[in-house]
Write an enzyme that holds these catalytic residues in place. Structure first.
Site, short mmCIF file in Angstrom:
data_model
loop_
_atom_site.label_atom_id
_atom_site.label_comp_id
_atom_site.label_asym_id
_atom_site.label_seq_id
_atom_site.Cartn_x
_atom_site.Cartn_y
_atom_site.Cartn_z
N GLU A 74 23.84 -20.07 12.99
CA GLU A 74 24.84 -21.09 13.33
C GLU A 74 26.19 -20.64 12.77
O GLU A 74 26.31 -20.42 11.57
CB GLU A 74 24.44 -22.43 12.72
CG GLU A 74 25.40 -23.55 13.04
CD GLU A 74 25.02 -24.86 12.37
OE1 GLU A 74 24.63 -24.86 11.19
OE2 GLU A 74 25.13 -25.91 13.03
N GLU B 208 32.09 -34.05 -0.04
CA GLU B 208 33.21 -34.03 -0.99
C GLU B 208 34.46 -33.41 -0.36
O GLU B 208 35.53 -33.42 -0.96
CB GLU B 208 32.80 -33.30 -2.28
CG GLU B 208 32.46 -31.82 -2.13
CD GLU B 208 31.02 -31.55 -1.67
OE1 GLU B 208 30.47 -32.35 -0.87
OE2 GLU B 208 30.45 -30.52 -2.09
N PHE C 234 30.49 -32.70 6.25
CA PHE C 234 31.94 -32.87 6.40
C PHE C 234 32.37 -33.13 7.83
O PHE C 234 33.45 -33.65 8.08
CB PHE C 234 32.66 -31.61 5.86
CG PHE C 234 32.63 -30.44 6.81
CD1 PHE C 234 33.53 -30.36 7.87
CD2 PHE C 234 31.70 -29.42 6.67
CE1 PHE C 234 33.51 -29.29 8.76
CE2 PHE C 234 31.67 -28.35 7.55
CZ PHE C 234 32.57 -28.28 8.60
N LYS D 70 26.52 -40.85 -0.24
CA LYS D 70 27.15 -39.69 -0.89
C LYS D 70 27.76 -38.86 0.23
O LYS D 70 27.09 -38.01 0.82
CB LYS D 70 26.10 -38.91 -1.68
CG LYS D 70 26.61 -38.08 -2.85
CD LYS D 70 27.59 -37.02 -2.49
CE LYS D 70 27.05 -35.81 -1.78
NZ LYS D 70 28.13 -34.93 -1.25
N CYS E 115 27.40 -30.46 15.23
CA CYS E 115 26.00 -30.06 15.29
C CYS E 115 25.50 -30.03 16.73
O CYS E 115 24.48 -29.46 17.03
CB CYS E 115 25.15 -31.01 14.48
SG CYS E 115 25.20 -32.66 15.14
N SER F 254 23.37 -28.84 6.57
CA SER F 254 22.85 -27.53 6.99
C SER F 254 21.33 -27.45 6.74
O SER F 254 20.80 -28.17 5.90
CB SER F 254 23.58 -26.43 6.23
OG SER F 254 23.39 -26.62 4.84
#
Ligand code: NAD
Length: 497
Positions: free
Chosen positions: A382, A176, A149, A173, A281, A226
């Site tokens: 994280e 969402e 995301f 993909k 990240c 992740s």
């Protein structure tokens, strides 16, 4: 309520699945749309279209593919403001930050415009007597990308422009949680002249991802997200004989040496730790304060964290926007609670922030911890939020060991004026991307992006030369014409005579 569908074969595609997910505006906390969540049948339909489009696209001369890329680049530039606002409205990051991330994506398209040069291959005349040999890189087939995301434009753009320029077709993909930018990019790519079916977007969650893993017509999968999911993708794609690169989570350290320009380090850290609300990240989430610099570093940082301008992404004054969802906001606040319980010293507490007019938005203030220890959960895991931890160490060796002992190895940076220290650091750090007086060392398009250790499963980094290698397979041809043939039986390659 808007419904976000899939994009397959050059048009919106509804699919059979009745499942949907919710998309929010993180600044207001209100739902802005429903997104279709694909079934495996929906995914397989998109792959069918991609297979049909493959032969003609992969046979197009690289120059012609590059011309489509040039046009795509132009259209992104023309629609830059609209795309940026889509990112802000679904992700929440501030406008300038969203713009910066789209620029980094655009740079990959610019790099992909040079694909004829990158696919040139190698030729050797006379590898043996009258024998020539050459190598070419050919497309893999249908490739897929599964993205997180936090960069709804940039991370997909690490993948699909490279894959498509190399002659593959692509199924994306996206997350969402913020899917609209991918659909708009697919529309623009079509407008640029990309044939239908070459670039498709399938929205969804686990079911769509598992369908990608299990579809025999998908040759390669690129994943960013992740670490637990990266590992799952890596293992299962490999089991299904797919080429795979799976980039995972991170815990990036910034080593601050006593000889550095402290103001430069603090300014760099503010953007690196709190930019995009720490949902990067490559965010710096650990500062390693070396020797006697710690007290003055913490003091200067605290002053700036306290006055961070937090607000909705479209407000030009905002420096930091909201987090992506209510669940994620609660998770990050919970980490701060844990840090306090573990005994770290919370210097700035952003948990209680309440923004007038945006009280339902997913906002929190910046948090700063001091005296964080290696054994603490807030150090090991994280957090992916605006929480910066200061770890105090005695010397450079201790700092380097801390960096190298961590399970993640995405990015790291060091602030120092000493060439020797920085050289030793860049040489010895077990990390994929290193910055020297650069807080977020994200490689530009014509280099490649990727971490080490549990931040990347697979062999190749993303975009740049590594991207070309990942999205093509090597073929080496060895040839001799009849005038070079020998008249006696031959049992070896004629390299000796
Ligand atoms: P995520 O792992 O939850 O989701 C990533 C993708 O995987 C999404 O498309 C999601 O739909 C899918 N997914 C989620 N759960 C799944 C499951 N159980 N099975 C199959 N698919 C699943 O990650 P996120 O929360 O969207 O993004 C944040 C994470 O991404 C952070 O850990 C961050 O460090 C990482 N990230 C890494 C990089 C990098 O370059 N290393 C870049 C950006 C983000």
């Amino acid at each position: 309520m808007d419904l976000i569908e899939h994009f397959v074969n050059g048009k919106k595609f509804s699919g059979d699945s009745k499942k949907t997910g919710k998309v929010f505006n993180p600044a207001t906390g209100e739902q802005s749309a429903e997104v279709k969540l694909a079934s495996s049948a929906d995914l397989n339909k998109a792959v069918e279209n991609s297979v049909n489009a493959l032969e003609s696209w992969s046979n197009k001369p690289p120059l012609q593919r590059a011309r489509v890329m040039f046009k795509f680049k132009e259209l992104i530039e023309k629609n830059f403001d609209e795309l940026t606002k889509i990112i802000v409205s679904e992700h929440g990051k501030v406008y300038e930050d969203a713009k910066g991330s789209l620029t980094r994506g655009l740079e990959i398209v610019e790099y992909a415009c040079g694909i004829p040069q990158m696919l040139k291959g190698e030729f050797t005349e006379n590898v043996g007597t009258n024998v020539d040999s050459w190598s070419v890189r050919q497309p893999l087939g249908v490739c897929a990308g599964i993205t997180p995301f936090n960069f709804p434009a940039m991370v997909p753009m690490w993948m699909f422009p490279m894959a498509i320029a190399c002659g593959n077709t692509f199924i994306l993909k996206p997350s969402e949680k913020d899917p609209s930018c991918s659909i708009r990019l697919a529309e623009l790519f079509l407008e640029a002249g990309l044939p239908e079916g070459v670039f498709n977007v399938i929205n969804g969650g686990k079911e769509a991802v598992d369908a990608i893993i299990n579809n025999k017509n998908i040759s390669a999968v690129s994943f960013v997200g992740s670490t637990p999911i990266a590992k799952y993708i890596y293992e299962n794609c490999a089991k299904n004989e797919k080429r795979v690169q799976a980039l995972g989570g991170a815990k990036n350290h910034c080593v601050v040496m006593p000889d550095c320009d402290l103001d430069q380090a603090v300014n760099g850290l503010m953007g690196a730790a709190y930019g995009s609300a720490g949902e990067r990240c490559m965010a710096q989430s650990v500062v390693v304060a070396v020797g006697n610099i710690a007290d003055s570093l913490v003091k200067k940082l605290a002053k700036k964290v306290e006055i961070l301008k937090i607000g909705p992404g479209l407000d030009k004054k905002s420096e930091m926007g909201p987090l992506i969802t209510k669940e994620h906001l609660d998770k990050v606040k919970n980490y701060v609670d844990i840090g306090v319980k573990e005994g770290a010293k919370l210097i700035v507490d952003g948990r209680k922030l309440n923004l007038q007019g945006f009280d339902k938005g997913f906002f929190m203030g910046g948090c700063l911890f001091d005296h964080v220890k290696k054994s603490m959960k807030i150090y090991k895991e994280e957090i992916f939020g605006p929480v910066l931890s200061v770890v105090r160490v005695k010397n450079f060796d201790e700092a380097l060991k801390l960096v190298n002992d961590h399970e993640f190895g995405n990015g790291v940076s060091i602030f120092t004026r000493d060439g020797d220290t920085s050289r030793t650091f860049s040489n010895k750090a077990k990390i994929g991307m290193v910055g020297i007086n650069i807080p977020i060392p994200v490689p530009v398009a014509f280099h490649s992006f990727g971490g080490w250790k549990r931040s990347l499963f697979g062999d190749q980094h993303m975009h740049g030369p590594e991207g070309v290698r990942f999205y093509t397979k090597l073929k080496t041809i060895t040839s001799r014409w009849p005038s070079g043939l020998r008249s006696d039986p031959e049992f070896t390659m004629p390299t000796m005579k």
